[in-house]
Design an enzyme around this catalytic site. Structure first.
Site, PDB file in Angstrom:
ATOM      1  N   ARG A 117      20.679  72.971 -28.063  1.00 27.45           N
ATOM      2  CA  ARG A 117      20.709  73.807 -26.866  1.00 27.45           C
ATOM      3  C   ARG A 117      22.139  73.852 -26.320  1.00 27.45           C
ATOM      4  O   ARG A 117      22.923  72.932 -26.515  1.00 27.45           O
ATOM      5  CB  ARG A 117      19.764  73.251 -25.789  1.00 27.45           C
ATOM      6  CG  ARG A 117      18.298  73.546 -26.056  1.00 27.45           C
ATOM      7  CD  ARG A 117      17.395  73.042 -24.948  1.00 27.45           C
ATOM      8  NE  ARG A 117      17.436  71.605 -24.856  1.00 27.45           N
ATOM      9  CZ  ARG A 117      18.167  70.906 -23.993  1.00 27.45           C
ATOM     10  NH1 ARG A 117      18.929  71.526 -23.095  1.00 27.45           N
ATOM     11  NH2 ARG A 117      18.154  69.595 -23.998  1.00 27.45           N
ATOM     12  N   TYR A 168      18.788  78.716 -32.680  1.00 26.02           N
ATOM     13  CA  TYR A 168      18.271  77.355 -32.549  1.00 26.02           C
ATOM     14  C   TYR A 168      17.107  77.266 -31.543  1.00 26.02           C
ATOM     15  O   TYR A 168      17.163  77.862 -30.464  1.00 26.02           O
ATOM     16  CB  TYR A 168      19.378  76.379 -32.130  1.00 26.02           C
ATOM     17  CG  TYR A 168      18.798  75.041 -31.730  1.00 26.02           C
ATOM     18  CD1 TYR A 168      18.377  74.138 -32.699  1.00 26.02           C
ATOM     19  CD2 TYR A 168      18.601  74.714 -30.390  1.00 26.02           C
ATOM     20  CE1 TYR A 168      17.783  72.935 -32.341  1.00 26.02           C
ATOM     21  CE2 TYR A 168      18.010  73.514 -30.020  1.00 26.02           C
ATOM     22  CZ  TYR A 168      17.594  72.637 -31.005  1.00 26.02           C
ATOM     23  OH  TYR A 168      16.997  71.460 -30.635  1.00 26.02           O
ATOM     24  N   LYS A 225      11.338  76.333 -23.782  1.00 21.38           N
ATOM     25  CA  LYS A 225      12.038  75.920 -22.580  1.00 21.38           C
ATOM     26  C   LYS A 225      12.261  77.104 -21.629  1.00 21.38           C
ATOM     27  O   LYS A 225      12.162  76.958 -20.411  1.00 21.38           O
ATOM     28  CB  LYS A 225      13.368  75.257 -22.932  1.00 21.38           C
ATOM     29  CG  LYS A 225      13.195  73.944 -23.737  1.00 21.38           C
ATOM     30  CD  LYS A 225      12.326  73.016 -22.991  1.00 21.38           C
ATOM     31  CE  LYS A 225      11.977  71.671 -23.602  1.00 21.38           C
ATOM     32  NZ  LYS A 225      12.606  71.070 -24.719  1.00 21.38           N
ATOM     33  N   HIS A 259       8.639  68.881 -18.022  1.00 21.08           N
ATOM     34  CA  HIS A 259       9.114  68.454 -19.346  1.00 21.08           C
ATOM     35  C   HIS A 259       8.447  67.127 -19.677  1.00 21.08           C
ATOM     36  O   HIS A 259       9.092  66.068 -19.645  1.00 21.08           O
ATOM     37  CB  HIS A 259      10.644  68.316 -19.301  1.00 21.08           C
ATOM     38  CG  HIS A 259      11.306  68.138 -20.639  1.00 21.08           C
ATOM     39  ND1 HIS A 259      12.549  67.579 -20.776  1.00 21.08           N
ATOM     40  CD2 HIS A 259      10.917  68.452 -21.883  1.00 21.08           C
ATOM     41  CE1 HIS A 259      12.887  67.547 -22.056  1.00 21.08           C
ATOM     42  NE2 HIS A 259      11.897  68.075 -22.751  1.00 21.08           N
ATOM     43  N   SER A 293      15.476  65.002 -23.138  1.00 18.29           N
ATOM     44  CA  SER A 293      15.464  65.391 -24.546  1.00 18.29           C
ATOM     45  C   SER A 293      15.908  64.222 -25.430  1.00 18.29           C
ATOM     46  O   SER A 293      16.891  63.539 -25.116  1.00 18.29           O
ATOM     47  CB  SER A 293      16.393  66.577 -24.752  1.00 18.29           C
ATOM     48  OG  SER A 293      15.984  67.637 -23.919  1.00 18.29           O
ATOM     49  N   CYS A 328      14.496  61.378 -25.898  1.00 14.32           N
ATOM     50  CA  CYS A 328      14.331  60.064 -25.279  1.00 14.32           C
ATOM     51  C   CYS A 328      12.923  59.506 -25.442  1.00 14.32           C
ATOM     52  O   CYS A 328      12.508  58.614 -24.695  1.00 14.32           O
ATOM     53  CB  CYS A 328      14.720  60.126 -23.810  1.00 14.32           C
ATOM     54  SG  CYS A 328      16.486  60.335 -23.569  1.00 14.32           S
ATOM     55  N   ASP A 333       5.858  67.697 -25.294  1.00 14.24           N
ATOM     56  CA  ASP A 333       7.115  68.171 -24.687  1.00 14.24           C
ATOM     57  C   ASP A 333       6.932  68.831 -23.324  1.00 14.24           C
ATOM     58  O   ASP A 333       7.773  68.683 -22.462  1.00 14.24           O
ATOM     59  CB  ASP A 333       7.821  69.134 -25.640  1.00 14.24           C
ATOM     60  CG  ASP A 333       9.298  69.343 -25.321  1.00 14.24           C
ATOM     61  OD1 ASP A 333      10.018  68.342 -25.172  1.00 14.24           O
ATOM     62  OD2 ASP A 333       9.725  70.504 -25.204  1.00 14.24           O
ATOM     63  N   ARG A 355      15.336  68.905 -36.832  1.00 12.77           N
ATOM     64  CA  ARG A 355      13.994  69.011 -36.251  1.00 12.77           C
ATOM     65  C   ARG A 355      12.946  69.408 -37.285  1.00 12.77           C
ATOM     66  O   ARG A 355      13.270  69.975 -38.335  1.00 12.77           O
ATOM     67  CB  ARG A 355      14.005  70.084 -35.156  1.00 12.77           C
ATOM     68  CG  ARG A 355      14.965  69.801 -34.006  1.00 12.77           C
ATOM     69  CD  ARG A 355      14.238  69.381 -32.767  1.00 12.77           C
ATOM     70  NE  ARG A 355      15.133  68.814 -31.758  1.00 12.77           N
ATOM     71  CZ  ARG A 355      14.682  68.315 -30.610  1.00 12.77           C
ATOM     72  NH1 ARG A 355      13.403  68.324 -30.317  1.00 12.77           N
ATOM     73  NH2 ARG A 355      15.529  67.777 -29.745  1.00 12.77           N
TER      74      ARG A 355
END
Ligand code: GTP
Ligand code: SPV
Ligand code: MN
Length: 589
Positions: free
Chosen positions: A70, A198, A207, A227, A249, A251, A278, A367
């Site tokens: 991002r 991406y 998002k 989130h 993100s 974590c 998420d 990912r």
């Protein structure tokens, strides 16, 4: 094809006139459509087939090396008044923003196909769910949206019924970072994104819609777009409690959502059910509780660190029908990343021969994309139109020092302060420096579509008569010892901490009161079967009151950044704790 909805057709025509594609394709979400798009991408080299024996129907996509995360500095919230976007967002006036980005969209789809993707965020029949339409020129985006959302005919039917949808316009453009923007127009329920292929920049349902536009809608309509992962913890008595947890993100959300109980717990009958990894949309129910849905239908997860010991559930879902982005490959075309196993890969994420000692083979933010139904801990409750009731909310970050393993807030207002004052080390999920501690309120710093001051007030507003709100906790799996190693084993063993929290929710466990909140008594944390030293446990549960006094100075300054928009109740709560800490430090001196 066109839609029964005139406003949708008109918008598609308007976009086509601007971007000038050679074809327009309305996506129905079918298997046939997916097969033909996959073939197209294989022919063009956008996808590489992985080993069909070990990973049937799995593909690798290598993105442009400058387009792997991002881009927060290129992400804007474009409200009429800058104050409404707040100091937590980059801002541009809508008129200027449209002009700037439309100039980049002009003619950008020449020779390309424009795909119209109708999608639904959440179970298709859920009142909490919301729909959108993404227009894109990227078949990779279509393939990912098919896994990540309820995409195609059913979503289109709901959109036509409701005649309302969030508009998302996306083009990969020329991938030049100087011509890349991710712009949000919450007042128009519109997103425009160009120059990146991406994940979070391009899969606009995630998002951009579910958090930035979603949080704006949630505030207006009285719900929360967060989130957060959603996980069900079933105890040996067969009762399941649902927990929602916000970590920034990279974590640990996916890992906590899919955790495998430690041996002793498994034998005793504990089970874990994954609802989401998420994003969480929560709404107060008639019973006063918060009910949550996962607006997504798939997982776009971090590959590095995913291994048999850390997240076996994730590994089990990645051996078919998955898309891998920017991972390495072995000589026999199997996907590989750091933390998977001891094999040595043949090619790195850029497709070059792998040279040991020359940086990681997989990109740190590589990912996987996979349908939620492929996860062994999947539960049908993820399809429940009402959602699941939330017993506990957990905030957490990556903090190598100061922040203990777990603490509980006193009440809702204190809990909102705990969320608002969260901080965490930055990760590879966004471009920029990694490992720098920054404030990341509710793990929403990059994702809240409006002024954080108003957002904190919105959170506080849920505390009203009749509300049966969840308890709020804070965790830190990432505390390090003097040797620089993590003090807490993490992963499956995090269930030990969740067990204490759920006991607290049922008034079945004690706690130690401290100025920053309630901590477990050492004896109340089940460490049976765990090899952890007493000293490590002491460090994990210890409160450095001087360090916390400094932390509260920083928190107070941070809350001041939002000026008059910061709720007075939150300032008062911070002042109360800061005073308590000073008083204790004076006594100690
Ligand atoms: P986003 O998808 O970016 O929102 O990330 P996420 O919050 O879902 O993070 P994820 O679960 O993918 O974890 C990111 C990284 O942290 C991975 O490399 C994990 O292996 C690692 N990680 C997750 N949980 C733990 C934990 O309990 N302890 C330690 N030490 N590492 C963890
Ligand atoms: C994150 O960065 O928090 C992610 C990946 O979950 S992205 O879809 O890029 O936002
Ligand atoms: Mn995320």
């Amino acid at each position: 094809m066109t839609s029964k909805l005139a406003t949708l057709n008109a918008w598609v025509q308007e976009v086509a006139a601007l971007t000038q594609p050679s074809h327009i394709h309305w996506c129905d979400g079918s298997a046939e459509e997916n097969a033909s798009l996959t073939q197209l991408m294989l022919d063009r080299g956008d996808l590489i087939a992985l080993n069909a024996d070990t990973h049937p129907d799995c593909y690798l996509h290598r993105s442009h090396p400058s387009d792997v995360a991002r881009v927060e500095h290129l992400t804007f919230v474009c409200t009429k008044h800058q104050e409404d976007a707040g100091p937590n967002n980059n801002w541009m006036h809508p008129t200027e923003a449209h002009a700037e980005i439309d100039a980049l969209f002009a003619g950008c789809m020449k020779g390309r196909t424009l795909y119209v993707i109708p999608y639904c965020m959440g179970p298709i029949d859920s009142p909490i769910a919301r729909c959108g339409v993404e227009i894109t020129d990227s078949p990779y985006v279509v393939a990912n949206m098919r896994l990540m959302t309820r995409m195609g005919s059913a979503a289109l039917a709901r959109i036509e019924r409701e005649s309302q949808f969030v508009r998302g316009l996306h083009s990969t453009g020329d991938l030049d970072p100087t011509r890349r923007f991710i712009m949000h127009f919450p007042e128009e329920l519109t997103i425009k994104s160009i120059g990146s292929g991406y994940g979070g920049n391009a899969l606009l349902g995630k998002k951009c819609h579910a958090l930035r536009i979603g949080s704006w809608q949630a505030r207006k309509e009285g719900w929360l777009a967060e989130h957060m992962l959603i996980v069900g913890i079933e105890n040996p008595q067969g009762e399941t409690h649902y927990v929602a947890a916000a970590f920034p993100s990279a974590c640990g959300k996916t890992n906590l959502a899919m955790l495998i109980p430690p041996d002793g717990y498994r034998q005793a009958g504990w089970k874990v059910w994954t609802v989401g990894d998420d994003i969480c949309w929560m709404s107060p129910g008639d019973d006063g509780r918060l009910w949550a849905i996962n607006p997504e239908a798939g997982y776009f997860g971090v590959a590095p660190g995913t291994g048999a010991k850390t997240n076996a559930n994730a590994l089990a879902m990645l051996n078919r029908e998955a898309i891998f982005t920017n991972v390495a490959v072995t000589a026999d075309q199997q996907p590989w990343w750091e933390g998977l196993d001891d094999r040595v890969p043949a090619k790195d994420w850029k497709g070059n021969d792998f040279v040991p000692g020359n940086g990681p083979a997989a990109h740190p933010n590589s990912r996987f994309t996979v349908s939620a139904r492929r996860c062994p801990s999947y539960t049908e409750r993820a399809e429940d139109a009402r959602g699941v009731p939330i017993s506990a909310i957990v905030f957490g970050g990556r903090r190598e020092s100061l922040v203990p393993l777990v603490f509980e807030s006193r009440d809702w207002t204190h809990g909102v302060l705990v969320g608002a004052s969260m901080a965490s080390e930055t990760t590879a999920a966004a471009t920029g420096a990694v490992g720098v501690v920054r404030r990341d309120s509710m793990a929403m710093k990059p994702f809240c579509g409006y002024n954080f001051g108003d957002y904190f007030a919105h959170w506080l507003s849920f505390d009203k008569p009749g509300a049966k709100l969840p308890k709020i906790f804070h965790v830190n799996w990432f505390r390090k010892g003097a040797d620089g190693k993590f003090l807490w084993p993490g992963f499956g063993d995090n269930l030990r901490v969740l067990e204490w929290m759920l006991k607290r929710c049922e008034d079945r466990a004690d706690a130690v009161e401290t100025p920053i909140g309630h901590l477990p008594k050492k004896a109340d944390l089940n460490v049976e079967g765990l090899r952890i030293s007493d000293h490590a446990l002491d460090q994990l549960l210890q409160i450095d009151e001087q360090g916390w006094a400094h932390e509260f100075e920083a928190i107070t300054e941070y809350l001041d950044e939002f000026g008059g928009r910061t709720p007075p109740a939150l300032r008062a709560e911070a002042a109360r704790i800061a005073a308590l800490l000073l008083q204790r430090n004076d006594q100690a001196a």
